[in-house]
Design an enzyme around this catalytic site. Structure first.
Site, PDB file in Angstrom:
ATOM      1  N   ASN A  79      -2.494  13.091  -4.456  1.00 40.82           N
ATOM      2  CA  ASN A  79      -3.951  13.822  -5.079  1.00 40.82           C
ATOM      3  C   ASN A  79      -4.187  15.001  -4.738  1.00 40.82           C
ATOM      4  OD1 ASN A  79      -4.504  11.442  -6.550  1.00 40.82           O
ATOM      5  ND2 ASN A  79      -5.469  10.326  -4.813  1.00 40.82           N
ATOM      6  N   ASP A 105       0.829  -1.102   0.017  1.00 39.55           N
ATOM      7  CA  ASP A 105       0.158   0.047   0.061  1.00 39.55           C
ATOM      8  C   ASP A 105       0.848   1.203   0.038  1.00 39.55           C
ATOM      9  OD1 ASP A 105      -2.860   0.931   0.402  1.00 39.55           O
ATOM     10  OD2 ASP A 105      -1.470   2.015   2.047  1.00 39.55           O
ATOM     11  N   GLU A 114      -4.795   2.415  -4.173  1.00 41.72           N
ATOM     12  CA  GLU A 114      -3.391   2.282  -4.099  1.00 41.72           C
ATOM     13  C   GLU A 114      -2.636   1.476  -3.397  1.00 41.72           C
ATOM     14  OE1 GLU A 114      -4.357   4.839  -0.400  1.00 41.72           O
ATOM     15  OE2 GLU A 114      -5.231   4.691  -2.463  1.00 41.72           O
ATOM     16  N   ASP A 151      -2.703   9.318 -10.618  1.00 42.75           N
ATOM     17  CA  ASP A 151      -2.906   8.415 -11.555  1.00 42.75           C
ATOM     18  C   ASP A 151      -1.562   7.973 -12.224  1.00 42.75           C
ATOM     19  OD1 ASP A 151      -5.775   8.136 -11.240  1.00 42.75           O
ATOM     20  OD2 ASP A 151      -6.236   9.235 -12.856  1.00 42.75           O
ATOM     21  N   HIS A 173      -5.324  14.522  -9.201  1.00 39.85           N
ATOM     22  CA  HIS A 173      -5.538  13.220  -9.733  1.00 39.85           C
ATOM     23  C   HIS A 173      -4.775  12.583 -10.654  1.00 39.85           C
ATOM     24  CE1 HIS A 173      -8.601  12.354  -6.509  1.00 39.85           C
ATOM     25  NE2 HIS A 173      -9.155  13.407  -6.588  1.00 39.85           N
TER      26      HIS A 173
END
Length: 366
Positions: free
Chosen positions: A239, A231, A274, A248, A244
């Site tokens: 973000n 993670d 994530e 991404d 975002h």
């Protein structure tokens, strides 16, 4: 549905040809001259109707050419109505004229459908067009032979049968080609359903489908198996600060790094958000932990362009050997070790045996 109409199309031609040559009267209804009287026009019309049903189904005319489809349906209903009316009036001559006119229109209509479908880019239309040209040419040539009273020998007598044989082969190729295309599309759709659209690696559904047979084989043969859950630490800040789109991009870079680092036979997937998961078949705890630590360090070295936010990850590694547990249970243990890594300050690896939390050890990040 197209294959059923194709079968009916060929079967109706067989009966129409048997009626035309007199074999049907000789072997099927020898004591019923009235049946033979009407067999030729009726069977020709039935043959044409099934041919159009096959063509419109195979070429999906209803969706691609709705006006033409309505015209074909209207023509079929009109011819059927005229045939029924001829039968009620006992006008076999009228029925025969309707049948011959419909046969000519049918042949031309099949060619038009083939040309339109070919121009529309329908892959299997090339076979259909070749088949329609074949039997249309045979019908025209047969009419010329009859009208000019020329003697073409056996070829002239059997030209329709020869053309229909070629027609049947070409349409069989068309059906096979369409089936192949549909299978490829189905395979692609199933594959896309198992792929994470952002990162291009497997999603949770794809992971479960791929791992399931590997898991059962591992349990049956008592192989070592491990799972790594990773993670990204405090990913929300990426973000929030950079948008975002940047988030991404980081996820895509992470997936690419993990994919290039995974061994042949390992199964990598985006587990959600994530979070990423890696299934390691035939891999003991020590090796799996080493791989997890190497991934943690590779992530730190990865160039993201976000200089104000160093990218780190917490990882949980769970291992099982000769223990009858489910895959979901192994993942739950990996998740609990991942949670421990988060609690201890992130950017580290926690690992342990599935079902043995007392022996959990910590691998600290340097």
């Amino acid at each position: 549905m197209s294959s059923y109409f194709y079968s009916a199309y060929l079967l109706s031609f067989l009966f129409a040809n048997l009626a035309y040559t007199g074999h049907a009267y000789q072997y099927l209804w020898p004591d019923h001259p009235e049946v033979q009287h009407w067999a030729n026009p009726v069977l020709v019309i039935v043959f044409c109707l099934f041919g159009l049903a096959f063509a419109t189904s195979f070429l999906d005319t209803r969706q691609r050419f709705p006006r033409l489809y309505k015209a074909i349906v209207a023509a079929g209903l009109l011819v059927s109505l005229l045939t029924v009316l001829s039968f009620i009036l006992g006008a076999q001559g009228l029925a025969m004229k309707v049948a011959m006119a419909f046969l000519i229109l049918f042949s031309l209509g099949m060619m038009v459908l083939g040309v339109l479908s070919w121009r529309a880019g329908i892959p299997s239309a090339k076979y259909f067009l070749a088949a329609s040209i074949t039997h249309t040419s045979a019908i025209v040539l047969s009419a010329i032979i009859v009208l000019t009273a020329l003697d073409w020998g056996d070829f002239g007598i059997h030209i329709i049968e020869i053309a229909m044989l070629v027609d049947a082969v070409l349409l069989a190729f068309a059906l096979a080609d369409q089936f192949r295309i549909l299978q490829n599309e189905k395979f692609l759709a199933e594959k896309l359903a198992n792929i994470d659209h952002l990162t291009g690696i497997w999603n949770r559904r794809g992971f479960q489908q791929l791992v399931s047979p590997l898991w059962h084989t591992g349990l049956r043969n008592q192989h070592h198996m491990s799972v790594i859950l990773m993670d990204l630490d405090q990913f929300k800040r990426v973000n929030d600060r950079h948008g975002h789109a940047s988030g991404d991009q980081v996820l895509q870079q992470t997936a690419s790094m993990l994919n290039s680092s995974a061994r042949a036979g390992d199964v990598l997937a985006r587990w959600g958000g994530e979070e990423f998961i890696l299934f390691l078949p035939e891999t003991g705890l020590s090796k799996a932990t080493h791989i997890a630590e190497r991934l943690r360090q590779s992530l730190i070295r990865m160039e993201t362009g976000l200089t104000d936010l160093p990218l780190t990850a917490s990882l949980g590694v769970a291992h099982v050997h000769a223990r009858d547990i489910g895959m979901e249970e192994l993942i739950r243990y990996a998740d609990s070790y991942l949670y421990r890594a988060k609690e201890e300050g992130r950017n580290r690896v926690f690992f342990g045996e599935a079902g043995d939390t007392a022996n959990t050890e910590a691998q600290m990040a340097t």
